[in-house]
Scaffold this motif. Structure first.
Motif, PDB file in Angstrom:
ATOM      1  N   TYR A 200       0.814  -1.218   0.000  1.00 34.35           N
ATOM      2  CA  TYR A 200       0.000   0.000   0.000  1.00 34.35           C
ATOM      3  C   TYR A 200       0.852   1.275   0.000  1.00 34.35           C
ATOM      4  CZ  TYR A 200      -3.997  -2.960   1.262  1.00 34.35           C
ATOM      5  OH  TYR A 200      -4.978  -3.910   1.270  1.00 34.35           O
ATOM      6  N   THR A 201       1.841   1.320   0.870  1.00 36.55           N
ATOM      7  CA  THR A 201       2.609   2.545   1.076  1.00 36.55           C
ATOM      8  C   THR A 201       3.475   2.890  -0.113  1.00 36.55           C
ATOM      9  OG1 THR A 201       2.684   2.054   3.441  1.00 36.55           O
ATOM     10  CG2 THR A 201       4.237   3.698   2.622  1.00 36.55           C
ATOM     11  N   THR A 202       4.021   1.893  -0.785  1.00 41.77           N
ATOM     12  CA  THR A 202       5.014   2.141  -1.826  1.00 41.77           C
ATOM     13  C   THR A 202       4.468   1.924  -3.239  1.00 41.77           C
ATOM     14  OG1 THR A 202       5.819  -0.147  -1.597  1.00 41.77           O
ATOM     15  CG2 THR A 202       6.893   1.547  -0.278  1.00 41.77           C
ATOM     16  N   SER A 203       3.160   1.895  -3.397  1.00 43.45           N
ATOM     17  CA  SER A 203       2.547   1.784  -4.722  1.00 43.45           C
ATOM     18  C   SER A 203       1.539   2.917  -4.897  1.00 43.45           C
ATOM     19  CB  SER A 203       1.860   0.425  -4.899  1.00 43.45           C
ATOM     20  OG  SER A 203       0.813   0.262  -3.963  1.00 43.45           O
ATOM     21  N   GLY A 216       5.945  -0.072 -15.682  1.00 46.16           N
ATOM     22  CA  GLY A 216       7.328   0.323 -15.430  1.00 46.16           C
ATOM     23  C   GLY A 216       8.129  -0.792 -14.778  1.00 46.16           C
ATOM     24  N   CYS A 217       7.522  -1.498 -13.818  1.00 44.78           N
ATOM     25  CA  CYS A 217       8.196  -2.624 -13.172  1.00 44.78           C
ATOM     26  C   CYS A 217       8.502  -3.724 -14.185  1.00 44.78           C
ATOM     27  CB  CYS A 217       7.329  -3.185 -12.044  1.00 44.78           C
ATOM     28  SG  CYS A 217       7.231  -2.148 -10.569  1.00 44.78           S
ATOM     29  N   ILE A 240      13.185   0.779  -7.803  1.00 47.82           N
ATOM     30  CA  ILE A 240      13.319   1.949  -8.673  1.00 47.82           C
ATOM     31  C   ILE A 240      11.958   2.598  -8.914  1.00 47.82           C
ATOM     32  CG2 ILE A 240      13.889   2.707 -11.013  1.00 47.82           C
ATOM     33  CD1 ILE A 240      16.106   0.578 -11.007  1.00 47.82           C
ATOM     34  N   MET A 241      10.944   1.782  -9.174  1.00 46.43           N
ATOM     35  CA  MET A 241       9.609   2.334  -9.407  1.00 46.43           C
ATOM     36  C   MET A 241       9.012   2.906  -8.121  1.00 46.43           C
ATOM     37  SD  MET A 241       9.036   2.294 -12.570  1.00 46.43           S
ATOM     38  CE  MET A 241       7.368   2.948 -12.398  1.00 46.43           C
TER      39      MET A 241
END
Length: 262
Positions: A200-203, A216-217, A240-241
């Motif tokens: 949740y936090t990093t997407s 992108g991934c 990176i994404m």
């Protein structure tokens, strides 16, 4: 007390080989929790996926231990003594201390003896703990969808983008490295797409943003696997994404309810 650290620890454990030294594991946990998460302000404020950050740190710091896997053998639970007729129960063949090259490593070096597709699908290969069984990962994906914990957009677009690029590469070059099913079933593609990229936090927050993030991934995973010194690229691609998520969120701001579309 919310057990978020336990979840991070489990995800990090899935990214480690069986038999990985405990003291190195603790270093990875420290990097994941204290540096990647707490240094940014705690839960919901970290920019990068903590478990993947811990894994990449361990991979760079301890490359030998992070790329050594036990060689799996078939389990034989029944052995009959032909002279006495007695039956012995027990595991006669188990994980050998001998290490083996992974499917991606063999494909990268164009080795002909690649694992059987069924072995890769079921998990009878040497790899990180949470990456070996594609079947188990798919069942986990179905469960997360059923519980509405994640949406299908990131895993599906991630895997589809990577497979489209890989198939095109394979058709154009005929390279053993680009054999689509080997690339699909081996490595951390399913683990990363289902359990790591959907954090949740990093997407991104919006559906459109998740699709951009996933594509992108997929592109970065393809580039790293085929054009870098690393046979695997999932961890680096997602991290990176992660750095682009704030930008993606700014570009894909959802329309406020009740306002007109521009």
């Amino acid at each position: 007390w919310d057990l978020s650290a336990v979840v991070t620890g489990l995800l990090l454990g899935y990214n480690l080989p069986a038999g990985f030294p405990i003291w190195m594991n603790l270093i990875g946990c420290f990097v994941a929790i204290a540096i990647t998460k707490m240094a940014f302000g705690g839960i919901g404020k970290n920019l990068f996926n903590p478990a993947l950050a811990g894994r990449v740190f361990l991979l760079i710091s301890f490359p030998m231990e992070m790329t050594t896997w036990p060689k799996p053998h078939i389990f034989d639970f029944m052995n009959t003594d032909m002279q006495t007729g007695a039956t012995t129960l027990g595991i006669l063949k188990h994980l050998d201390a001998e290490t083996s090259a992974t499917a991606l490593s063999r494909a990268t070096t164009n080795q002909e003896q690649l694992p059987d597709y069924l072995d890769m699908f079921l998990g009878n290969i040497g790899w990180s703990i949470g990456e070996i069984s594609t079947l188990a990962l798919i069942l986990g994906f179905i469960y997360l969808l059923y519980r509405k914990i994640i949406s299908w957009h990131i895993p599906v677009y991630y895997i589809a983008t990577f497979m489209i690029l890989t198939t095109i590469h394979w058709l154009l070059t005929g390279s053993t490295q680009a054999e689509p099913m080997t690339q699909l079933l081996s490595g951390g593609l399913f683990l990363g797409a289902i359990f790591m990229a959907t954090d949740y936090t990093t997407s991104p927050m919006s559906r459109q943003g998740r699709i951009i993030f996933a594509i992108g991934c997929g592109i970065l995973t393809y580039v790293i696997r085929f054009y870098s010194v690393y046979p695997e690229g999932v961890s680096f691609a997602i991290l990176i994404m992660n750095a682009f998520v704030p930008m993606i969120d700014n570009l894909c701001v959802p329309r406020v309810f009740g306002t007109r579309r521009k």
